[in-house]
Design an enzyme around this catalytic site. Structure first.
Site, PDB file in Angstrom:
ATOM      1  CG  ASP A  86      -2.260   0.448   1.073  1.00 48.37           C
ATOM      2  OD1 ASP A  86      -2.410   1.566   0.556  1.00 48.37           O
ATOM      3  OD2 ASP A  86      -3.205  -0.282   1.441  1.00 48.37           O
ATOM      4  CG  HIS A 101      -8.821  -1.570   4.492  1.00 53.89           C
ATOM      5  ND1 HIS A 101      -8.692  -1.631   3.116  1.00 53.89           N
ATOM      6  CD2 HIS A 101      -8.421  -0.325   4.858  1.00 53.89           C
ATOM      7  CE1 HIS A 101      -8.227  -0.471   2.688  1.00 53.89           C
ATOM      8  NE2 HIS A 101      -8.051   0.337   3.710  1.00 53.89           N
ATOM      9  CG  ASP A 102     -11.252   1.838   3.701  1.00 54.19           C
ATOM     10  OD1 ASP A 102     -10.746   1.829   4.837  1.00 54.19           O
ATOM     11  OD2 ASP A 102     -10.648   2.241   2.686  1.00 54.19           O
ATOM     12  CG  ASP A 158      -4.553   5.528   1.249  1.00 51.35           C
ATOM     13  OD1 ASP A 158      -5.471   4.722   1.401  1.00 51.35           O
ATOM     14  OD2 ASP A 158      -4.411   6.563   1.934  1.00 51.35           O
ATOM     15  CD  GLU A 193      -8.952   4.597  -1.198  1.00 51.70           C
ATOM     16  OE1 GLU A 193      -9.880   4.311  -0.440  1.00 51.70           O
ATOM     17  OE2 GLU A 193      -7.998   5.305  -0.835  1.00 51.70           O
TER      18      GLU A 193
HETATM   19  C1  GLC Z   1      -7.993   5.174   2.320  1.00 54.75           C
HETATM   20  C2  GLC Z   1      -7.783   3.896   3.091  1.00 54.75           C
HETATM   21  C3  GLC Z   1      -8.395   4.064   4.435  1.00 54.75           C
HETATM   22  C4  GLC Z   1      -7.687   5.192   5.143  1.00 54.75           C
HETATM   23  C5  GLC Z   1      -7.688   6.458   4.312  1.00 54.75           C
HETATM   24  C6  GLC Z   1      -6.672   7.433   4.813  1.00 54.75           C
HETATM   25  O1  GLC Z   1      -9.316   5.444   2.066  1.00 54.75           O
HETATM   26  O2  GLC Z   1      -8.283   2.815   2.389  1.00 54.75           O
HETATM   27  O3  GLC Z   1      -8.351   2.903   5.202  1.00 54.75           O
HETATM   28  O4  GLC Z   1      -8.303   5.430   6.371  1.00 54.75           O
HETATM   29  O5  GLC Z   1      -7.366   6.232   2.972  1.00 54.75           O
HETATM   30  O6  GLC Z   1      -5.382   6.988   4.528  1.00 54.75           O
END
Ligand code: GLC
Length: 562
Positions: free
Chosen positions: A107, A338-339, A209, A263
């Site tokens: 990541d 995970h979100d 991310d 993402e």
């Molecule tokens: C992304 C991640 C998430 C995190 C956020 C801030 O959305 O997937 O888990 O809290 O970024 O880094």
């Protein structure tokens, strides 16, 4: 399909053909009894991971971090988080994966760092510090900066006042996650150097991310009117975002045989090719939120109405996204991470009579679409939401701070708790359920987040020995996808599009045609395929006695061949 035909497929790439398995390391397997999963835990389970038949593991951040946001706040990008182990453990884990033919994606969290990163400590120490410009500062004498929303702040405010230098710094996420200043070429060079460090170690890619947020208008004007009610879109439309990603591609990515996936909050079917079209070039893939966000309630979209979506909406979104990549680029597909809450609770039905069936049906969906599947660990067991009743059980900063914010506003706390039983991120983060011993075999200590009490009946050990388990269904269908390029590259056509209960589509490649039928409801449901089903051959499904006549049993999934 024979090799000659396979060779006709244009633009084949290993990452298009891969099934990605996402591991949340904190919750996978603890090797030392501190209640937190770690790299040696992963090493001890490499044969399990291999047995799934997946090609790529994506690990959430494993770097040094004070864990305000479970590793998404990085204090040193080239050191392993102490709870997770050492660089030696990492090297051993990577070698173990490579020996088994599994690739590893890490990541990349570079929209922000931790406030405990040495760059930020320097930056905040004085206005004259050489690192000042690594972050976004707004000096107090300029007055209050224009409002920016924060995802995790207790006041929803992305500007934090810092007494030491009488200035505000920007943090789109928590106040311990200051945003890096990509306008500064030194920041970009540091990031590229760090990326090369990991690629030179042999990793196979990065999941990036919130990479859509990296470019900012550093004059920080008032949020333009057209983005009112949609600040995420504003964050994702920084002017220099593509310039940066093209530079990153030129200076780093293009030198390695690796995969990248953004993402992509704020990506739409209109703009996604700007990130992933081969001729740009920037990244390989992006993942969007249009489907996963169905049911979020306006205006703030903080709470979810679990019934606030229809299968027709769902089909429309996925069909629209498939069409974007018909000629260029490549898509991704996921129903959990995970979100997100657990896939079966959110999109299927986690009641005992439907849990396995609907898990398998959703897995069938993920493995039969034209896009690289990102499959979340534990979904292969049909793990469900834990549905905490009280705020004290939560560990996630997002839920905890939203709770504080709603409390301050005098809002409806009960509604928050109820809605988070479905949507809260910790539902997808509970420890992996290995067996029916204490703490589901995850740890010998006190787990950092409660184990779902249903581990006694839902666990890997039980499912290993049951050939009809969701686990073995997942293994079969992964293999099936990999053996059938039509499921990877074949043209997708939605069938019976207005059917409110059944998602039906065909996949076609070089004379081979498959029909996928998915009943998303707990009722028997029929579908109009306009195909002669009596000619079809049954290939795979989630019932021992499959329906081949177009009337599907509750949550039934079938794949037929013509
Ligand atoms: C992304 C991640 C998430 C995190 C956020 C801030 O959305 O997937 O888990 O809290 O970024 O880094």
């Amino acid at each position: 399909m024979n090799e000659t035909k396979k060779n006709l497929i244009p633009n084949r790439k290993w990452w298009k053909e891969a099934v990605v398995y996402q591991i949340y390391p904190r919750s996978f397997k603890d090797s030392d009894g501190d209640g937190i999963g770690d790299l040696r835990g992963i090493i001890s389970k490499l044969d399990y991971i291999k047995s799934l038949g997946i090609d790529v593991v994506w690990l959430n951040p494993i770097f040094a971090s004070p864990n305000d946001d479970n590793g998404y706040d990085i204090s040193d990008y080239q050191t392993i988080m102490k709870e997770f182990g050492t660089m030696e453990d990492f090297d051993e884990m990577l070698a173990g994966m490579h020996e088994r033919g599994i690739k590893l994606v890490l990541d990349l969290v570079v929209n922000h760092s931790s406030d405990e990163h040495k760059w930020f400590k320097q930056s905040r120490s004085s206005r004259k510090n050489p690192y000042r410009n690594y972050y976004h500062w707004w000096d107090e004498e300029k007055g209050k900066p224009a409002k920016r929303w924060s995802f995790f702040d207790v006041n929803g405010d992305a500007w934090k006042y810092d007494k030491a230098t009488k200035s505000y710094y920007l943090h789109y996420f928590s106040e311990k996650q200051p945003d890096l200043n990509w306008e500064n070429p030194k920041v970009r060079e540091e990031i590229y150097k760090m990326m090369r460090f990991w690629f030179d170690k042999g990793i196979d890619g990065f999941r990036m991310d919130v990479i859509t947020f990296i470019s900012k208008d550093t004059t920080f004007p008032e949020l333009p009117e057209k983005y009112h009610g949609n600040f995420i879109q504003y964050y994702a439309e920084g002017e220099r975002r593509h310039e940066y990603l093209q530079e990153m591609n030129r200076k780093v990515l293009s030198w390695y045989d690796i995969m990248t996936v953004a993402e992509g909050p704020g990506t739409t079917t209109e703009n996604v090719l700007e990130y992933v079209a081969e001729d740009r070039p920037e990244l390989n893939m992006a993942y969007h939120f249009e489907a996963i966000d169905l049911g979020l309630q306006p205006p703030e979209r903080r709470l979810l109405d679990p019934n606030g979506w229809s299968l027709i909406d769902f089909k429309n979104v996925y069909s629209k996204w498939d069409a974007v990549f018909a000629e260029k680029g490549w898509g991704t597909i996921y129903l959990g991470n995970h979100d997100q809450p657990r896939m079966v609770t959110r999109w299927g039905n986690d009641a005992p009579e439907f849990r396995e069936l609907s898990s398998k049906m959703l897995t069938t969906f993920l493995m039969t679409m034209r896009a690289t599947p990102y499959y979340y660990f534990g979904d292969e067991l049909g793990m469900t939401n834990i549905k905490f009743d009280k705020i004290e059980d939560y560990r996630d900063i997002m839920t905890i701070n939203l709770h504080k914010l709603i409390e301050k506003e005098g809002g409806d706390i009960e509604q928050l708790i109820e809605s988070h039983k479905i949507s809260g991120r910790d539902n997808g983060r509970t420890p992996f359920q290995w067996d029916d011993t204490a703490n589901a075999g995850f740890t010998s200590g006190e787990p950092w987040l409660k184990v779902n009490p249903n581990y006694e009946t839902i666990n890997a050990e039980l499912q290993e020995i049951d050939e009809n388990s969701t686990l073995n269904y997942f293994r079969n269908i992964v293999k099936y996808r990999k053996d059938n390029p039509v499921l990877i590259y074949g043209k997708y056509t939605l069938v019976d599009k207005d059917n409110p209960n059944v998602y039906a589509f065909t996949r076609e490649l070089y004379g081979k045609k498959l029909l996928v039928l998915l009943n998303f409801t707990e009722k028997e449901s029929s579908v109009k395929t306009y195909l002669d089903l009596s000619r079809a051959k049954f290939l795979l499904g989630n019932y021992p006695n499959p329906s081949v006549n177009g009337t599907l049993k509750p949550f039934e999934a079938v794949i037929l061949e013509f």
